[in-house]
Design a protein around this motif. Structure first.
Motif, PDB file in Angstrom:
ATOM      1  N   TYR A 229      -8.684   5.267   7.533  1.00  0.00           N
ATOM      2  CA  TYR A 229      -8.590   4.339   6.404  1.00  0.00           C
ATOM      3  C   TYR A 229      -7.620   3.200   6.713  1.00  0.00           C
ATOM      4  O   TYR A 229      -7.912   2.024   6.439  1.00  0.00           O
ATOM      5  CB  TYR A 229      -8.140   5.075   5.142  1.00  0.00           C
TER       6      TYR A 229
ATOM      7  N   THR B 257       0.851  -1.191   0.000  1.00  0.00           N
ATOM      8  CA  THR B 257       0.000   0.000   0.000  1.00  0.00           C
ATOM      9  C   THR B 257       0.886   1.240   0.000  1.00  0.00           C
ATOM     10  O   THR B 257       1.845   1.328   0.768  1.00  0.00           O
ATOM     11  CB  THR B 257      -0.892   0.024   1.254  1.00  0.00           C
TER      12      THR B 257
ATOM     13  N   SER C 178      -8.211  -0.822   6.647  1.00  0.00           N
ATOM     14  CA  SER C 178      -7.600  -1.635   5.582  1.00  0.00           C
ATOM     15  C   SER C 178      -6.462  -2.531   6.063  1.00  0.00           C
ATOM     16  O   SER C 178      -6.137  -3.525   5.421  1.00  0.00           O
ATOM     17  CB  SER C 178      -7.072  -0.730   4.463  1.00  0.00           C
TER      18      SER C 178
ATOM     19  N   GLU D  33      -2.178  -1.051  -3.860  1.00  0.00           N
ATOM     20  CA  GLU D  33      -3.176  -0.094  -3.380  1.00  0.00           C
ATOM     21  C   GLU D  33      -2.519   1.281  -3.316  1.00  0.00           C
ATOM     22  O   GLU D  33      -1.425   1.423  -2.749  1.00  0.00           O
ATOM     23  CB  GLU D  33      -3.666  -0.520  -1.999  1.00  0.00           C
TER      24      GLU D  33
END
Length: 467
Positions: A430, A361, A434, A388
């Motif tokens: 977030y 990410t 996640s 991501e």
């Protein structure tokens, strides 16, 4: 060198290059004061070191001692200061005022200077050059573009050796600053297009690097990365000895590169020396390449193989340059200053090599509207290395908004499975939802303000999972 100057004032003292100069003058015994737009950990450190700093663009804030005899005060300014600044206009009318690059150039004319240039890689490379020489006992003064982890400063000072001081400087291409230097040796780590708001086009910035090389002492040395050499051409206007380096160069190169979590192993292969099994604790293929130039310089300055091996191993890197904040399995967090497509590509390729099976990410804050516009396709391509991608709003720095230019314009070209634009205030929520396995934050703006909170959160997650 600064005859008749007894005090120094810095406009933009909190900048990384400006603060290094401020520290040098303070060390030399000058009273130092300055202005910056906002307080920061760096300005706090400078105040603790005895410098007087204000955060109001007002002449009333100038310390009295700096107003009584303007002829005895040197004012140093950075182009980051707006042209309508009250302080800038006041000093231009009444004081001796010079750009940071002019002052650094004056210093380099007095010392044997090693200047490290490049659109990326110059901070890590110059820091490692300085560290290898310093750790081997050489008298080194270094003006750096980042805070070194080994010395917790962007300024390294020489000891009491009677040998001639070697000055290592980061040669910044922004605003053509590097053309004011007087290098005896130079490194060019890269010559990719950037700062097109200053240079206009790619051809002009390449010509800027060629002009920088022309400044080299006739008996000097040029260490140039393979691709940069290709881009600038074979027929460089210099009589200095040219030494090419790169991961796959026919000259100085690396062999047997092994990527491991937290470090890279490699062999240094040079014309004079081969050093096997070097251990570099600032990971990344790009950092191995940076190390090649630093090692070559150290070898040429008489640093022994044992000293080089120890110096490379002990180098802790530069804050915000592939800085690993958490290394627990499944809770990896790395922060990097990368703000150009090639830098992002180099960083994420190295992360992929270190953690090939884990979900990656990336949080990226674009820097400058013009850079985002000019390299939008490249940003999207390099960010596609992640699984991501979270984009923050563009950090404007010195620029005003450009209609139609925003972070969202990068989304269509990003091939990651998940991609979106977030506000900084939304980031922690977030991440909590996640739960990234490998997280990388990228950018040269104020994304660094998020780093301590993210690092603490990742560390607490790792401890929870252990228990």
């Amino acid at each position: 060198m600064f005859k008749g100057i007894y005090k120094v004032y810095f406009l933009g003292i909190g900048g990384i290059g400006m603060s290094a100069l401020a520290r040098w003058f303070r060390h030399e015994g000058y009273p130092v004061a300055g202005y910056d737009k906002t307080p920061s950990p760096l300005t706090e450190a400078l105040e603790k070191e005895g410098m007087m700093i204000s955060f109001e663009d007002s002449t009333v804030e100038i310390p009295f001692d700096f107003t009584t005899n303007p002829d005895e005060v040197l004012v140093v300014w950075t182009p980051a200061i707006p042209k309508d600044s009250l302080l800038l206009n006041f000093f231009q009318a009444h004081y001796q005022i010079k750009k940071r690059s002019e002052v650094l150039g004056m210093i380099t004319r007095e010392f044997y200077t090693i200047a490290v240039a490049g659109t990326h890689g110059k901070t890590s490379t110059s820091s490692l050059v300085a560290h290898l020489l310093k750790s081997a006992g050489k008298p080194v003064a270094a003006f750096l573009g980042g805070i070194t982890q080994n010395y917790n400063s962007n300024l390294i000072l020489p000891g009491k050796s009677k040998e001639q001081t070697l000055v290592v400087v980061e040669a910044d291409e922004f605003d053509r600053s590097f053309l004011r230097l007087s290098p005896n040796e130079a490194v060019v780590t890269s010559a990719d297009p950037d700062h097109l708001d200053i240079y206009g086009d790619e051809a002009t910035i390449l010509e800027g690097f060629r002009d920088f090389i022309k400044l080299l002492d006739k008996k000097g040395k040029l260490y140039i990365q393979t691709h940069a050499h290709y881009r600038l051409g074979e027929n460089l206007s210099t009589s200095a000895a040219i030494r090419e380096y790169g991961l796959r160069s026919s000259g100085i190169h690396a062999e047997n590169i092994i990527a491991k979590p937290g470090l890279f192993l490699f062999d240094y292969i040079g014309a004079k020396v081969q050093i096997k099994g070097l251990e570099l604790h600032i990971p990344g293929f790009h950092n191995v390449e940076n190390a090649l130039a630093a090692i070559a310089i150290a070898v040429d300055h008489g640093v022994t193989e044992e000293q080089i091996r120890a110096g490379v191993k002990s180098f802790k890197g530069v804050k915000r340059r592939f800085e690993i904040h958490s290394a627990a399995a499944g809770h990896i967090y790395i922060d990097d200053y990368a703000h150009h497509p090639e830098e992002i590509k180099a960083c994420l390729s190295s992360v992929r090599a270190m953690y090939p099976t884990q979900r990656l990410t990336v949080i990226f804050q674009p820097h400058l509207f013009t850079r985002t516009r000019d390299f939008a396709e490249g940003f999207s391509e390099s960010l596609s290395l992640a699984d991501e991608v979270l984009l923050l709003d563009i950090y404007p720095a010195r620029e005003l908004p450009i209609p139609g230019v925003d972070s969202a314009m990068l989304l269509d070209g990003i091939l990651a499975a998940k991609k979106l634009v977030l506000q900084k205030a939304q980031v922690m929520d977030y991440l909590e939802d996640s739960r990234p396995e490998v997280l990388v934050t990228l950018g040269a703006g104020d994304i660094d303000r998020l780093v301590p909170g993210i690092a603490a959160w990742m560390d607490s997650r790792a401890k929870q999972d252990e228990s």
